[in-house]
Write an enzyme that holds these catalytic residues in place. Structure first.
Site, PDB file in Angstrom:
ATOM      1  CD  GLU A 108      40.870  29.183  41.636  1.00  0.00           C
ATOM      2  OE1 GLU A 108      40.579  29.860  42.639  1.00  0.00           O
ATOM      3  OE2 GLU A 108      40.817  29.621  40.472  1.00  0.00           O
ATOM      4  NE  ARG A 159      29.278  33.964  32.645  1.00  0.00           N
ATOM      5  CZ  ARG A 159      29.422  33.745  31.330  1.00  0.00           C
ATOM      6  NH1 ARG A 159      28.554  34.249  30.476  1.00  0.00           N
ATOM      7  NH2 ARG A 159      30.433  33.023  30.873  1.00  0.00           N
ATOM      8  CG  HIS A 169      40.405  28.175  37.137  1.00  0.00           C
ATOM      9  ND1 HIS A 169      39.682  28.397  38.280  1.00  0.00           N
ATOM     10  CD2 HIS A 169      39.537  27.604  36.250  1.00  0.00           C
ATOM     11  CE1 HIS A 169      38.423  27.977  38.097  1.00  0.00           C
ATOM     12  NE2 HIS A 169      38.313  27.488  36.873  1.00  0.00           N
TER      13      HIS A 169
HETATM   14  N1  PCA Z   1      36.377  25.704  33.176  1.00  0.00           N
HETATM   15  C1  PCA Z   1      35.044  25.859  33.710  1.00  0.00           C
HETATM   16  C2  PCA Z   1      34.431  24.492  33.686  1.00  0.00           C
HETATM   17  C3  PCA Z   1      35.323  23.655  32.828  1.00  0.00           C
HETATM   18  C4  PCA Z   1      36.529  24.461  32.651  1.00  0.00           C
HETATM   19  O1  PCA Z   1      37.567  24.090  32.065  1.00  0.00           O
HETATM   20  C5  PCA Z   1      35.017  26.544  35.056  1.00  0.00           C
HETATM   21  O2  PCA Z   1      35.936  27.328  35.349  1.00  0.00           O
HETATM   22  O3  PCA Z   1      34.107  26.339  35.841  1.00  0.00           O
END
Ligand code: PCA
Length: 217
Positions: free
Chosen positions: A83, A93, A169
């Protein structure tokens, strides 16, 4: 004797109806290991706007890390997403695990609109790809708990020079993807190995490389 330096890795509890969260599965596998002369501490964060940052701040204070990589699940994405930027907005959401659903509220009242990752995300992406891991630079961490934690992390560290920090992520694990037809997945062990490499590159790359990793949308 010099004190050992620390890498803090965080993952999240399950959310959104899932039984597991591969972000915690992947980082907990590195807890107690060493990466480039650093000891790794892994912590699990609640998927809750309120307590996630309380737990993170306590972990920062306790471990005094020189590198922090927070990791979260982005089901549906096909690659490890490094990110680029955290924004000062909560817009949920779905409710978090504590039932809270903030809409258009700041993460930090009066904070700047955004913070950039201080990780060398492009060097990390390239190194991951060379090693055979699917990786991309992502231009948005969303507006849910992950962005909230990412923003809170960068805000907490804004005055601490020399501490690198950011957010990654990850896709669904194969077990999760079996419940989401057609969704991409990455085995947890692969994510663990990729994060280990990503941390190593972050420690060894003081200044990021300049290479295109943008997007049109
Ligand atoms: N993904 C969520 C919150 C916790 C996670 O593992 C997100 O992308 O915000």
């Amino acid at each position: 004797m010099p004190t050992t330096r620390t890498i803090l890795l965080t993952g999240f509890q399950p959310f959104g109806g899932e039984q597991v969260n591969p972000s915690w599965q992947a980082v907990s596998a590195l807890h107690g290991t060493r990466i480039a002369e650093h000891r790794v501490v892994a912590r699990e964060l609640p998927v809750a706007f309120g307590t996630s940052l309380t737990v993170l701040r306590a972990a920062l204070k306790e471990t005094q890390p020189s590198l922090v990589i927070c990791v979260g699940q982005a089901g549906g994405r096909a690659q490890l997403s490094l990110e680029r930027v955290a924004i000062n907005v909560d817009d949920a959401r779905i409710p978090d695990n504590a039932g809270s659903q903030p809409v258009d509220l700041p993460v930090i009242d009066g904070g700047p609109a955004a913070y950039f990752s201080t990780l060398p995300i492009k060097a990390m992406r390239d190194a991951l790809r060379v090693a055979g891991f699917p990786a991309e630079v992502s231009q948005t961490a969303g507006t849910y708990v992950c962005n909230h934690v990412f923003y809170g992390l960068m805000h907490a560290l804004r005055v601490r020079r020399g501490v690198r920090a950011g957010f990654v992520h990850i896709p669904y694990s194969p077990a999760q993807a079996s419940g989401h037809a057609g969704a991409a997945s990455l085995p947890v062990e692969t994510v663990t190995a990729a994060l280990r490499l990503a941390a190593k590159v972050a420690l060894k790359t003081p200044v990021d490389i300049r290479t295109a990793a943008g997007a049109e949308h």
